[in-house]
Design an enzyme around this catalytic site. Sequence first.
Site, mmCIF file in Angstrom:
data_model
loop_
_atom_site.group_PDB
_atom_site.id
_atom_site.type_symbol
_atom_site.label_atom_id
_atom_site.label_comp_id
_atom_site.label_asym_id
_atom_site.label_seq_id
_atom_site.Cartn_x
_atom_site.Cartn_y
_atom_site.Cartn_z
ATOM 1 N N GLU A 64 74.418 28.216 55.486
ATOM 2 C CA GLU A 64 73.091 28.381 55.984
ATOM 3 C C GLU A 64 72.275 28.809 54.474
ATOM 4 O O GLU A 64 72.731 29.140 53.668
ATOM 5 C CB GLU A 64 72.718 29.176 56.984
ATOM 6 C CG GLU A 64 73.570 28.666 58.202
ATOM 7 C CD GLU A 64 73.060 29.503 59.638
ATOM 8 O OE1 GLU A 64 72.624 30.616 59.472
ATOM 9 O OE2 GLU A 64 73.521 29.052 60.614
ATOM 10 N N GLU A 75 81.185 20.292 59.403
ATOM 11 C CA GLU A 75 81.793 18.954 59.312
ATOM 12 C C GLU A 75 81.253 18.306 58.093
ATOM 13 O O GLU A 75 82.310 17.651 57.573
ATOM 14 C CB GLU A 75 81.238 18.269 60.567
ATOM 15 C CG GLU A 75 81.655 18.690 61.913
ATOM 16 C CD GLU A 75 80.674 19.628 62.533
ATOM 17 O OE1 GLU A 75 79.887 20.529 61.824
ATOM 18 O OE2 GLU A 75 80.513 19.769 63.780
ATOM 19 N N CYS A 115 76.292 14.903 61.685
ATOM 20 C CA CYS A 115 77.664 15.091 61.665
ATOM 21 C C CYS A 115 78.406 13.686 62.028
ATOM 22 O O CYS A 115 79.035 13.138 61.152
ATOM 23 C CB CYS A 115 78.221 15.960 61.929
ATOM 24 S SG CYS A 115 77.502 17.636 60.961
HETATM 25 N N1 THU Z 1 76.301 23.568 62.971
HETATM 26 C C1 THU Z 1 77.386 23.149 62.241
HETATM 27 O O1 THU Z 1 77.978 23.420 61.389
HETATM 28 N N2 THU Z 1 77.772 21.836 63.089
HETATM 29 C C2 THU Z 1 77.481 21.234 64.044
HETATM 30 O O2 THU Z 1 77.818 20.303 64.476
HETATM 31 C C3 THU Z 1 76.286 21.779 64.861
HETATM 32 C C4 THU Z 1 75.658 23.033 64.141
HETATM 33 C C5 THU Z 1 75.946 24.576 62.337
HETATM 34 C C6 THU Z 1 74.452 24.481 61.706
HETATM 35 C C7 THU Z 1 73.881 25.790 61.623
HETATM 36 O O3 THU Z 1 74.314 26.603 60.442
HETATM 37 C C8 THU Z 1 74.279 26.654 62.788
HETATM 38 O O4 THU Z 1 75.558 25.657 63.317
HETATM 39 C C9 THU Z 1 73.473 26.617 64.011
HETATM 40 O O5 THU Z 1 72.706 25.479 64.286
#
Ligand code: THU
Length: 160
Positions: A64, A75, A115
Amino acid sequence: MKEVSIETKLQVFDDVSDLPDNVQKLMASAAEARDNAYAPYSKFKVGAAILLDNNEIITGSNQENASYPSGLCAERTAIFYAGAKYPDAKMLIMALTASSNNQVTDKPIPPCGACRQAIAEYEIKQDLPIEIYFMGATGKVVKSNSLANLLPLGFDRSFL
Ligand code: THU
């Protein structure tokens, strides 16, 4: 006018211990990667692990950023790294797991739309389906035999 229906078939496993041994191992790699997520804002940690046909396992976690859209999902972190490091290898299986500080994640958590689009690109590039297994931190695991099952009516290179 005619109506068109689209069917998706998924397999549901009651527990991670019901998965084939190699997928259990891959899911364990995804869980390890999940612990390395950098998620100070959402407190939602995601881990991804990809098994390649050269037997390498590539992992990724969500990263993040204070400028929220600059972060990246687990992903895509994993799949872009796999594509960058082993451009000629085929991606066979992807395992995904997610956990949250805010609630118990005991239901299967599917990959987000962006993703799915990114994974679809590599599935088309390599002309071989990528099996996707996804879960929360515990509980049932869902298997899709191909990313295409998760992205009906996808946009791809054939339209360009
Ligand atoms: N997130 C993922 O890593 N993969 C997904 O398919 C859905 C969301 C992450 C993005 C963000 O850092 C957190 O989860 C909340 O959305």
